[in-house]
Design a protein around this motif. Sequence first.
Motif, PDB file in Angstrom:
ATOM      1  N   UNK A   1     -59.997  29.298  10.694  1.00  0.00           N
ATOM      2  CA  UNK A   1     -58.547  29.341  10.439  1.00  0.00           C
ATOM      3  C   UNK A   1     -58.214  30.383   9.385  1.00  0.00           C
ATOM      4  N   UNK A   2     -59.085  30.539   8.409  1.00  0.00           N
ATOM      5  CA  UNK A   2     -58.839  31.511   7.346  1.00  0.00           C
ATOM      6  C   UNK A   2     -58.823  32.940   7.877  1.00  0.00           C
ATOM      7  N   UNK A   3     -59.427  33.148   9.045  1.00  0.00           N
ATOM      8  CA  UNK A   3     -59.425  34.483   9.665  1.00  0.00           C
ATOM      9  C   UNK A   3     -58.305  34.630  10.695  1.00  0.00           C
ATOM     10  N   UNK A   4     -57.392  33.663  10.735  1.00  0.00           N
ATOM     11  CA  UNK A   4     -56.226  33.776  11.599  1.00  0.00           C
ATOM     12  C   UNK A   4     -56.404  33.249  12.997  1.00  0.00           C
ATOM     13  N   UNK A   5     -57.484  32.537  13.271  1.00  0.00           N
ATOM     14  CA  UNK A   5     -57.693  31.987  14.608  1.00  0.00           C
ATOM     15  C   UNK A   5     -56.933  30.673  14.761  1.00  0.00           C
ATOM     16  N   UNK A   6     -56.463  30.413  15.967  1.00  0.00           N
ATOM     17  CA  UNK A   6     -55.965  29.092  16.318  1.00  0.00           C
ATOM     18  C   UNK A   6     -57.172  28.228  16.637  1.00  0.00           C
ATOM     19  N   UNK A   7     -57.302  27.120  15.936  1.00  0.00           N
ATOM     20  CA  UNK A   7     -58.546  26.349  15.960  1.00  0.00           C
ATOM     21  C   UNK A   7     -58.274  24.899  16.332  1.00  0.00           C
TER      22      UNK A   7
ATOM     23  N   UNK B   1     -62.061  28.270  18.485  1.00  0.00           N
ATOM     24  CA  UNK B   1     -61.031  29.087  17.866  1.00  0.00           C
ATOM     25  C   UNK B   1     -60.749  30.305  18.720  1.00  0.00           C
ATOM     26  N   UNK B   2     -59.523  30.799  18.671  1.00  0.00           N
ATOM     27  CA  UNK B   2     -59.166  31.961  19.487  1.00  0.00           C
ATOM     28  C   UNK B   2     -58.151  32.828  18.765  1.00  0.00           C
ATOM     29  N   UNK B   3     -58.280  34.120  18.985  1.00  0.00           N
ATOM     30  CA  UNK B   3     -57.284  35.081  18.538  1.00  0.00           C
ATOM     31  C   UNK B   3     -57.183  36.164  19.606  1.00  0.00           C
TER      32      UNK B   3
ATOM     33  N   UNK C   1     -61.956  40.176  26.396  1.00  0.00           N
ATOM     34  CA  UNK C   1     -62.140  39.021  25.523  1.00  0.00           C
ATOM     35  C   UNK C   1     -63.631  38.752  25.376  1.00  0.00           C
ATOM     36  N   UNK C   2     -64.044  38.482  24.157  1.00  0.00           N
ATOM     37  CA  UNK C   2     -65.447  38.206  23.856  1.00  0.00           C
ATOM     38  C   UNK C   2     -65.544  36.786  23.309  1.00  0.00           C
ATOM     39  N   UNK C   3     -66.435  36.002  23.874  1.00  0.00           N
ATOM     40  CA  UNK C   3     -66.686  34.655  23.350  1.00  0.00           C
ATOM     41  C   UNK C   3     -67.950  34.690  22.496  1.00  0.00           C
ATOM     42  N   UNK C   4     -67.853  34.134  21.291  1.00  0.00           N
ATOM     43  CA  UNK C   4     -68.959  34.112  20.340  1.00  0.00           C
ATOM     44  C   UNK C   4     -69.414  32.665  20.159  1.00  0.00           C
ATOM     45  N   UNK C   5     -70.674  32.391  20.476  1.00  0.00           N
ATOM     46  CA  UNK C   5     -71.211  31.029  20.418  1.00  0.00           C
ATOM     47  C   UNK C   5     -72.196  30.891  19.264  1.00  0.00           C
TER      48      UNK C   5
ATOM     49  N   UNK D   1     -59.982  40.609  22.192  1.00  0.00           N
ATOM     50  CA  UNK D   1     -59.703  39.199  22.005  1.00  0.00           C
ATOM     51  C   UNK D   1     -60.994  38.466  21.696  1.00  0.00           C
ATOM     52  N   UNK D   2     -60.928  37.464  20.845  1.00  0.00           N
ATOM     53  CA  UNK D   2     -62.138  36.740  20.440  1.00  0.00           C
ATOM     54  C   UNK D   2     -61.906  35.238  20.565  1.00  0.00           C
ATOM     55  N   UNK D   3     -62.850  34.586  21.207  1.00  0.00           N
ATOM     56  CA  UNK D   3     -62.931  33.129  21.217  1.00  0.00           C
ATOM     57  C   UNK D   3     -64.243  32.743  20.561  1.00  0.00           C
ATOM     58  N   UNK D   4     -64.179  31.862  19.587  1.00  0.00           N
ATOM     59  CA  UNK D   4     -65.385  31.371  18.922  1.00  0.00           C
ATOM     60  C   UNK D   4     -65.603  29.925  19.348  1.00  0.00           C
ATOM     61  N   UNK D   5     -66.805  29.628  19.799  1.00  0.00           N
ATOM     62  CA  UNK D   5     -67.171  28.276  20.221  1.00  0.00           C
ATOM     63  C   UNK D   5     -68.400  27.859  19.434  1.00  0.00           C
TER      64      UNK D   5
END
Length: 454
Positions: free
Chosen positions: A60-66, A79-81, A89-93, A150-154
């Motif tokens: 959240x501190x990096x601006x992602x919707x979590x 999280x996603x931005x 879009x890149x997903x980071x696991x 675009x980044x999605x973090x899982x």
Amino acid sequence: MTDDVLTDDQISALRSTVAGLMPGLRADLEDLTRIPSVSLDAFDQAHVEASAEATAALLRAEGLEVEIVREGGRPAVIGHVDGPAGAPTVMLYAHHDVQPPGDDNDWDSPPFEPTERDGRLYGRGAADDKAGIMAHLAALRAHAGALPVGVTVFVEGEEEIGSDSLPTLLEKHGEKLRADAIVLADSTNWAIGEPALTTTLRGLIRVVVTVTTLDHGVHSGMFGGAVPDALTALCRVLATLHDEAGDVAIAGLKSGSASDLDFDEARLREESGLLDGVEVIGTGSLLDRIWAKPTATVIGIDAPSVAKSSNTLVPTASAKVSIRLAPDEAPMDAYAAVQRHIAAHVPWGARVEVHLDDQGAGFAADADGPVYDQARAAFTDAWGVEPVDIGVGGSIPFVASFAEKFPDAAILVTGVEDPDTRAHGANESLHLAEFEKVCVAEAVLLARLGAMPR
């Protein structure tokens, strides 16, 4: 080769940015490592909840919707931005749960108090896989306010106990995770100073073999010699799993071949801790044996302990056997082969049951195409040497789950570990200089993917 989508100045600027971020990244990593987020049932799951909350706060501190999601298991963080219009879009696991620490006396410093020694940060989860989380944070921070993709973090919360709820997570939240490229940061590099992309993983099945010869224990002196005990019968069954050379002797299991890299017996002995005089087993290249051929390892036996044993014929005995599979072996086909083998080799008419305890598919990447080209270029930018393609003898079943769910995505299996990380063991550690290179590589990768022609 890849087109030069980034200039040397752009790469140098990212390298300098990441270097400036390292003190904060390390502080956040140490805070995460202090949370004993062991996901096994026997441990306090409040800590796993706390690590999910801490991970969510960092994103959240990096601006992602979590959001923190639970689908019958431990909490996962998504999280996603958005990126620029038309950007991939890149997903980071990564995963925020960790293995149990084991006996504290086996550690040179407390397992959940991160401690630096000789350029390595020691602590349970300092590498596997909280450093993976922080590598993703490093890439986000390096592009603060101007992400090229675009980044999605899982960040999963139960990888260390088998990711049982992952299929449901992918089913219910799959559209949130859909991406053009997926970076799974839970593997290793070839050596200090030598990066790697993991392109194959072995599959696995784990079985419990139970042999029974009697309906109750009886005096070994009165009946031994005519009546077989279950433990001896079980030992004879287990002995048939390998031939004289040490190769797995289960008919029907596949064997694969590994990358042709320089890996000799001296390195194997050093990295494994094999004692002097103990022979290396199996045939074929060493990397074939530890990356691509099947293995069978007895990891536990239920029988009377030496200290509590009596002069009794044991009526029933069980063993748990971990069987690693060639990357393209179907786990249930392997299970059927194991059942056939054990049924054919149980001695003296003993009764035998083979129970499937766990299973997971292997993975073999089609490691070609523009995303892989950019990934290799990013590793070269960070390390100054080209990466090698490696296999991993261990199993990471969730990789196959992602490949099945997102067949059109390029899947990059990366990691923060090195041959001396000792993940899952005492004195797990992270090589701090290598970690910085991992962070640079991921930041550069995002830039390269964002700069690709659309």
